[in-house]
Design an enzyme around this catalytic site. Sequence first.
Site, short mmCIF file in Angstrom:
data_model
loop_
_atom_site.label_atom_id
_atom_site.label_comp_id
_atom_site.label_asym_id
_atom_site.label_seq_id
_atom_site.Cartn_x
_atom_site.Cartn_y
_atom_site.Cartn_z
N LYS A 97 0.81 -1.22 0.00
CA LYS A 97 0.00 0.00 0.00
C LYS A 97 0.85 1.27 0.00
CE LYS A 97 -3.50 -0.50 -0.64
NZ LYS A 97 -3.99 -0.83 -2.01
N THR A 153 1.21 -0.37 -7.44
CA THR A 153 0.43 -0.48 -8.68
C THR A 153 0.62 0.75 -9.54
OG1 THR A 153 -1.21 -1.84 -7.52
CG2 THR A 153 -1.89 -0.88 -9.62
N SER A 158 -4.27 3.21 4.53
CA SER A 158 -4.51 2.53 3.26
C SER A 158 -4.49 1.01 3.46
CB SER A 158 -3.43 2.94 2.25
OG SER A 158 -3.69 2.36 1.00
N HIS A 190 7.14 -7.20 -2.35
CA HIS A 190 6.96 -6.52 -1.06
C HIS A 190 7.94 -7.07 -0.02
CE1 HIS A 190 3.57 -4.30 -2.45
NE2 HIS A 190 2.71 -5.29 -2.45
N ARG A 207 -8.43 3.79 -3.51
CA ARG A 207 -9.43 4.46 -2.67
C ARG A 207 -9.39 5.99 -2.84
NH1 ARG A 207 -10.05 5.87 2.60
NH2 ARG A 207 -7.78 5.86 2.76
N ARG A 230 6.10 5.26 1.50
CA ARG A 230 4.97 6.15 1.80
C ARG A 230 4.96 6.41 3.30
NH1 ARG A 230 -1.33 4.73 0.16
NH2 ARG A 230 -2.12 6.86 0.21
N TYR A 276 6.22 8.43 -2.14
CA TYR A 276 4.85 8.63 -2.65
C TYR A 276 4.48 10.11 -2.59
CZ TYR A 276 -0.21 7.55 -2.91
OH TYR A 276 -1.54 7.47 -3.27
N PHE A 324 -4.53 9.40 -10.85
CA PHE A 324 -5.31 8.52 -9.98
C PHE A 324 -6.73 8.27 -10.50
CE2 PHE A 324 -8.08 7.53 -6.41
CZ PHE A 324 -7.40 6.48 -5.82
N ASP A 325 -7.41 9.34 -10.91
CA ASP A 325 -8.80 9.18 -11.37
C ASP A 325 -8.89 8.30 -12.61
OD1 ASP A 325 -9.57 10.79 -9.30
OD2 ASP A 325 -9.70 12.62 -10.51
N GLY A 342 1.97 2.38 -3.18
CA GLY A 342 1.88 2.88 -4.54
C GLY A 342 2.52 1.98 -5.58
#
Length: 297
Positions: free
Chosen positions: A49, A53, A141, A111, A259, A133, A197, A233-234, A51
């Site tokens: 979590k 992706t 997250s 990871h 999210r 992050r 991040y 992001f969107d 970033g």
Amino acid sequence: MDSFTELPLRPPLIDFHGVSMVRHFTDNWENIQNFQARPDDIFIASFPKSGSTWMSYILDLLYFGQTDPVRQTSIPIYERVAFLESSYRGFPPGTEQADKLTTTPRIIKTHLPVQFAPKSFWEKNCKVVYLSRNSKDNAVSYFHFARMNKTQPEPGDWNNFLQRFMNGKMVFGSWYDHVTGWWEKKQTQSNIHYMFYEDMIEDLGRELDRLCSFLGLSPSEEEKERVKVGTHFDNMKKNDMVNYTRIPVLDFKVSTFMRKGKVGDWKNHFTVAQNEQFDEDYKIKMKNTTLQFRTVV
């Protein structure tokens, strides 16, 4: 992806060589440790979590966005980028998926904490992009991800989850050990590019330039703009090839996989008391490192 329904749901945490893990990531251990990296491989390393992706899609677009446009609309990101340590029943393990990648370079994510990285990472001197992050946003997250991902241990309520996060009882262990472990490794390994991040949220163009410099790439302004737009992001949240909506063990009624993608959302979750306790604990755990994070941008 129906084979995912065969997975044992809500697995327990296990102690694996001193790091909290689940068996989905340890069952293929010998093959992970013996994995043969290639000098031109690009590895994305991160605590969950942070970033990964986002970075997967950035790298995929930088290398293959123009040469293989069909790939962008027909192959999900988790098939384009192998997840090295994944070992889910009904699916080829991540090591096998990586070996079968036909792209040059191969883009592979992990990871794993630095002490678990295969020796070939260092022997082949392949490039590693480490994405970090800040701990507060990371905890928030991870909490929402654990709520919607049935292959994660039961998260409990936010307060219990936060205590577990502080105690390092997360899948892949302690955030503190993870980010500092890779940071220390970077001091002696020129093949690690350490990213934040928060910096990417603040100025993606600047961070793309730094990343491309590390990778030896020189995309045109037009190509960089295409990457920035595609990985906004969107746009990623709406893109079925990168938003993970096709994986049935992720319960999108509980939370989306992508999210908010913001810095500072922790302020909507931490109580004053939790924040004070967290800050005190953070000072102790991070007192011996030069690594610094921002919790706002």
